[in-house]
Motif scaffolding. Structure first.
Motif, PDB file in Angstrom:
ATOM      1  N   ILE A  81       4.621   4.919  53.142  1.00  0.00           N
ATOM      2  CA  ILE A  81       3.963   4.872  54.454  1.00  0.00           C
ATOM      3  C   ILE A  81       4.892   4.236  55.494  1.00  0.00           C
ATOM      4  CG2 ILE A  81       2.045   3.869  55.754  1.00  0.00           C
ATOM      5  CD1 ILE A  81       0.381   4.071  53.182  1.00  0.00           C
ATOM      6  N   ILE A  82       5.543   3.129  55.089  1.00  0.00           N
ATOM      7  CA  ILE A  82       6.433   2.434  56.037  1.00  0.00           C
ATOM      8  C   ILE A  82       7.616   3.313  56.405  1.00  0.00           C
ATOM      9  CG2 ILE A  82       8.020   0.485  56.281  1.00  0.00           C
ATOM     10  CD1 ILE A  82       6.079  -1.141  54.545  1.00  0.00           C
ATOM     11  N   TRP A  83       8.284   3.894  55.414  1.00  0.00           N
ATOM     12  CA  TRP A  83       9.522   4.623  55.667  1.00  0.00           C
ATOM     13  C   TRP A  83       9.280   5.984  56.321  1.00  0.00           C
ATOM     14  CZ3 TRP A  83      14.264   3.794  56.578  1.00  0.00           C
ATOM     15  CH2 TRP A  83      15.202   4.820  56.496  1.00  0.00           C
ATOM     16  N   LYS A  84       8.331   6.764  55.756  1.00  0.00           N
ATOM     17  CA  LYS A  84       8.154   8.143  56.229  1.00  0.00           C
ATOM     18  C   LYS A  84       7.290   8.251  57.482  1.00  0.00           C
ATOM     19  CE  LYS A  84       8.817  10.557  51.831  1.00  0.00           C
ATOM     20  NZ  LYS A  84       8.202  11.486  50.845  1.00  0.00           N
ATOM     21  N   HIS A  85       6.352   7.346  57.639  1.00  0.00           N
ATOM     22  CA  HIS A  85       5.402   7.502  58.742  1.00  0.00           C
ATOM     23  C   HIS A  85       5.565   6.446  59.838  1.00  0.00           C
ATOM     24  CE1 HIS A  85       3.181  10.682  56.686  1.00  0.00           C
ATOM     25  NE2 HIS A  85       3.311   9.966  55.575  1.00  0.00           N
ATOM     26  N   MET A  86       5.813   5.200  59.452  1.00  0.00           N
ATOM     27  CA  MET A  86       5.922   4.153  60.470  1.00  0.00           C
ATOM     28  C   MET A  86       7.308   4.114  61.105  1.00  0.00           C
ATOM     29  SD  MET A  86       3.857   0.925  58.831  1.00  0.00           S
ATOM     30  CE  MET A  86       2.153   1.050  58.319  1.00  0.00           C
ATOM     31  N   VAL A  87       8.336   3.917  60.287  1.00  0.00           N
ATOM     32  CA  VAL A  87       9.693   3.739  60.809  1.00  0.00           C
ATOM     33  C   VAL A  87      10.164   4.993  61.548  1.00  0.00           C
ATOM     34  CG1 VAL A  87      12.106   3.387  60.169  1.00  0.00           C
ATOM     35  CG2 VAL A  87      10.311   2.041  59.071  1.00  0.00           C
ATOM     36  N   ARG A  88       9.927   6.150  60.987  1.00  0.00           N
ATOM     37  CA  ARG A  88      10.407   7.396  61.605  1.00  0.00           C
ATOM     38  C   ARG A  88       9.794   7.622  62.987  1.00  0.00           C
ATOM     39  NH1 ARG A  88      10.896  13.347  58.772  1.00  0.00           N
ATOM     40  NH2 ARG A  88      11.928  14.365  60.519  1.00  0.00           N
ATOM     41  N   ASN A  89       8.531   7.258  63.141  1.00  0.00           N
ATOM     42  CA  ASN A  89       7.880   7.444  64.449  1.00  0.00           C
ATOM     43  C   ASN A  89       8.156   6.293  65.407  1.00  0.00           C
ATOM     44  OD1 ASN A  89       6.071   9.963  64.300  1.00  0.00           O
ATOM     45  ND2 ASN A  89       5.626   8.922  62.381  1.00  0.00           N
ATOM     46  N   ALA A  90       8.491   5.136  64.865  1.00  0.00           N
ATOM     47  CA  ALA A  90       8.700   3.969  65.735  1.00  0.00           C
ATOM     48  C   ALA A  90      10.143   3.792  66.174  1.00  0.00           C
ATOM     49  CB  ALA A  90       8.229   2.703  65.008  1.00  0.00           C
ATOM     50  N   ILE A  91      11.062   4.534  65.566  1.00  0.00           N
ATOM     51  CA  ILE A  91      12.477   4.251  65.802  1.00  0.00           C
ATOM     52  C   ILE A  91      13.040   4.958  67.043  1.00  0.00           C
ATOM     53  CG2 ILE A  91      13.592   6.145  64.545  1.00  0.00           C
ATOM     54  CD1 ILE A  91      15.347   3.954  63.216  1.00  0.00           C
ATOM     55  N   MET A  92      12.287   5.859  67.638  1.00  0.00           N
ATOM     56  CA  MET A  92      12.811   6.616  68.786  1.00  0.00           C
ATOM     57  C   MET A  92      13.277   5.723  69.947  1.00  0.00           C
ATOM     58  SD  MET A  92      12.899   9.817  68.076  1.00  0.00           S
ATOM     59  CE  MET A  92      12.701  10.883  69.497  1.00  0.00           C
ATOM     60  N   PRO A  93      12.493   4.720  70.379  1.00  0.00           N
ATOM     61  CA  PRO A  93      12.990   3.852  71.463  1.00  0.00           C
ATOM     62  C   PRO A  93      14.294   3.135  71.104  1.00  0.00           C
ATOM     63  CG  PRO A  93      10.634   3.542  71.132  1.00  0.00           C
ATOM     64  CD  PRO A  93      11.117   4.362  69.984  1.00  0.00           C
ATOM     65  N   VAL A  94      14.438   2.784  69.828  1.00  0.00           N
ATOM     66  CA  VAL A  94      15.666   2.106  69.392  1.00  0.00           C
ATOM     67  C   VAL A  94      16.855   3.059  69.495  1.00  0.00           C
ATOM     68  CG1 VAL A  94      16.812   0.995  67.441  1.00  0.00           C
ATOM     69  CG2 VAL A  94      14.380   0.575  67.877  1.00  0.00           C
ATOM     70  N   VAL A  95      16.657   4.312  69.087  1.00  0.00           N
ATOM     71  CA  VAL A  95      17.734   5.304  69.184  1.00  0.00           C
ATOM     72  C   VAL A  95      18.164   5.484  70.643  1.00  0.00           C
ATOM     73  CG1 VAL A  95      18.302   7.748  68.824  1.00  0.00           C
ATOM     74  CG2 VAL A  95      17.014   6.495  67.094  1.00  0.00           C
ATOM     75  N   THR A  96      17.189   5.414  71.558  1.00  0.00           N
ATOM     76  CA  THR A  96      17.494   5.599  72.982  1.00  0.00           C
ATOM     77  C   THR A  96      18.487   4.565  73.496  1.00  0.00           C
ATOM     78  OG1 THR A  96      15.257   6.456  73.313  1.00  0.00           O
ATOM     79  CG2 THR A  96      16.462   5.770  75.273  1.00  0.00           C
ATOM     80  N   VAL A  97      18.317   3.315  73.098  1.00  0.00           N
ATOM     81  CA  VAL A  97      19.184   2.261  73.640  1.00  0.00           C
ATOM     82  C   VAL A  97      20.494   2.122  72.873  1.00  0.00           C
ATOM     83  CG1 VAL A  97      17.220   0.956  74.505  1.00  0.00           C
ATOM     84  CG2 VAL A  97      18.131   0.405  72.258  1.00  0.00           C
ATOM     85  N   LEU A  98      20.575   2.754  71.692  1.00  0.00           N
ATOM     86  CA  LEU A  98      21.790   2.583  70.894  1.00  0.00           C
ATOM     87  C   LEU A  98      23.029   3.174  71.569  1.00  0.00           C
ATOM     88  CD1 LEU A  98      20.860   3.080  67.132  1.00  0.00           C
ATOM     89  CD2 LEU A  98      21.756   1.051  68.272  1.00  0.00           C
ATOM     90  N   GLY A  99      22.864   4.296  72.273  1.00  0.00           N
ATOM     91  CA  GLY A  99      24.013   4.934  72.930  1.00  0.00           C
ATOM     92  C   GLY A  99      24.685   4.014  73.941  1.00  0.00           C
ATOM     93  N   PRO A 100      23.944   3.543  74.966  1.00  0.00           N
ATOM     94  CA  PRO A 100      24.565   2.622  75.932  1.00  0.00           C
ATOM     95  C   PRO A 100      25.055   1.323  75.298  1.00  0.00           C
ATOM     96  CG  PRO A 100      22.515   3.512  76.800  1.00  0.00           C
ATOM     97  CD  PRO A 100      22.595   3.944  75.375  1.00  0.00           C
ATOM     98  N   LEU A 101      24.318   0.798  74.319  1.00  0.00           N
ATOM     99  CA  LEU A 101      24.761  -0.443  73.665  1.00  0.00           C
ATOM    100  C   LEU A 101      26.091  -0.244  72.967  1.00  0.00           C
ATOM    101  CD1 LEU A 101      21.487  -1.909  72.047  1.00  0.00           C
ATOM    102  CD2 LEU A 101      22.854  -2.918  73.867  1.00  0.00           C
ATOM    103  N   PHE A 102      26.209   0.855  72.251  1.00  0.00           N
ATOM    104  CA  PHE A 102      27.441   1.139  71.514  1.00  0.00           C
ATOM    105  C   PHE A 102      28.620   1.290  72.478  1.00  0.00           C
ATOM    106  CE2 PHE A 102      30.517   3.942  69.485  1.00  0.00           C
ATOM    107  CZ  PHE A 102      30.634   3.367  68.230  1.00  0.00           C
ATOM    108  N   ALA A 103      28.421   2.083  73.530  1.00  0.00           N
ATOM    109  CA  ALA A 103      29.514   2.312  74.478  1.00  0.00           C
ATOM    110  C   ALA A 103      29.933   1.023  75.170  1.00  0.00           C
ATOM    111  CB  ALA A 103      29.078   3.349  75.526  1.00  0.00           C
ATOM    112  N   GLY A 104      28.960   0.176  75.505  1.00  0.00           N
ATOM    113  CA  GLY A 104      29.274  -1.066  76.203  1.00  0.00           C
ATOM    114  C   GLY A 104      30.044  -2.053  75.357  1.00  0.00           C
TER     115      GLY A 104
END
Length: 309
Positions: free
Chosen positions: A217-240
């Motif tokens: 439940i945590i891996w397939k349903h919670m983390v996968r649906n909750a991680i989108m905002p984190v993916v959004t900020v990873l690009g600028p964070l990485f480049a900076g």
């Protein structure tokens, strides 16, 4: 998915061209020129120097020269560092900044996700308070303060790691930890908030009713649906971070790229300003492209909703 990727790739190229063009013309709006401070240089020599770098030609002609050189992978000659090209300076300095950035991003992402997930699952408990305490420290305390405290405690007092310098892996540990705190804080707070939103959804109750294990439940349903905002900020964070951080590199005497971003502006080194800006922009835009592709892979509804067919 192929059309979706091609469309994002074309957008990426257009964005890079716009950034190059804007940076070029904005930079030339700065009063004076790179040789203004050379007061002792005779007028004829100064004129010869301007001619050598095509700075005596109309701006649009200079732009044409620059784009032509850029298409051949030539970022030009530094106007302040004698006999050094911008390409060489970036090639020599970027690896140290890149290694430091990747290590700090890795630490920030791994521990940020862990603390965010655990804080949401143990809401109101000890883990939750501890995670939020770390997040507040990372957000509110500047990284140069954290860096100084790490040097004092782990290097000067306990003699576990070198105070500064660059060489083997042990020299990268303290600056990586200092840099990772801000990333850890941002990701842990975002992940906790997203997880709390997901936990209350009906499909989580359905998954529990179907008898799935807690881990599934945590891996397939919670983390996968909750991680989108984190993916959004990873690009600028990485480049900076991977393109150099002026303060941390100065504190730990790291021969990275960060100082050239600052010093080139003081020196009015046109070639270096353009080179470092383009280098940063390309990494940022490429990372945003990767994030767009990741959206489509993590959640296929994204590419369908945006007409990526």
């Amino acid at each position: 998915m192929l059309n979706y990727s091609i469309k994002r790739f074309v957008y990426m190229l257009i964005t890079i061209w716009v950034i190059i063009t804007l940076t070029f013309f904005l930079m030339h709006m700065i009063p004076g020129d790179p040789f203004t401070s050379e007061k002792k240089v005779p007028p004829q020599i100064r004129q010869n120097m301007l001619a050598k770098y095509h700075l005596d030609k109309p701006l649009i002609v200079q732009y044409g020269y620059y784009l032509d050189n850029l298409m051949h992978g030539d970022l030009g000659i530094s106007l302040k560092y004698l006999n050094r090209t911008v390409d060489d300076i970036i090639k020599q300095s970027a690896p140290a900044s890149f290694q430091l950035g990747v290590q700090s991003i890795f630490l920030g992402v791994v521990f940020g996700l862990f603390f965010g997930i655990v804080a949401a699952l143990k809401r109101g408990g000890g883990w939750d308070y501890f995670s939020m305490f770390l997040a507040i420290i990372g957000i509110s305390v500047p990284n140069f303060i954290i860096a100084t405290l790490l040097q004092l405690l782990l290097a000067s007092k306990l003699k576990l790691l070198p105070v500064s310098g660059w060489g083997s892996f042990k020299y990268t540990i303290l600056p990586s930890i200092a840099l990772s705190f801000a990333t850890l804080s941002i990701i842990s707070r975002m992940m906790r908030t997203s997880m709390l939103d997901v936990i209350g959804q009906d499909y989580i109750k359905t998954a529990k009713a179907k008898g799935l294990s807690q881990l599934q439940i945590i891996w397939k349903h919670m983390v996968r649906n909750a991680i989108m905002p984190v993916v959004t900020v990873l690009g600028p964070l990485f480049a900076g971070i991977v393109t150099g951080t002026f303060v941390i590199e100065q504190i730990f005497s790291i021969p990275g790229l960060g100082k050239f971003f600052v010093q080139s502006i003081y020196d009015e080194d046109y070639s270096m300003i353009l080179g470092t800006t383009i280098f940063y922009s390309i990494i940022l835009v490429v990372m945003m492209f990767v994030v767009d592709i990741a959206y489509g892979l993590i959640d296929p509804r994204v590419r369908l909703a945006k007409g990526g067919k």
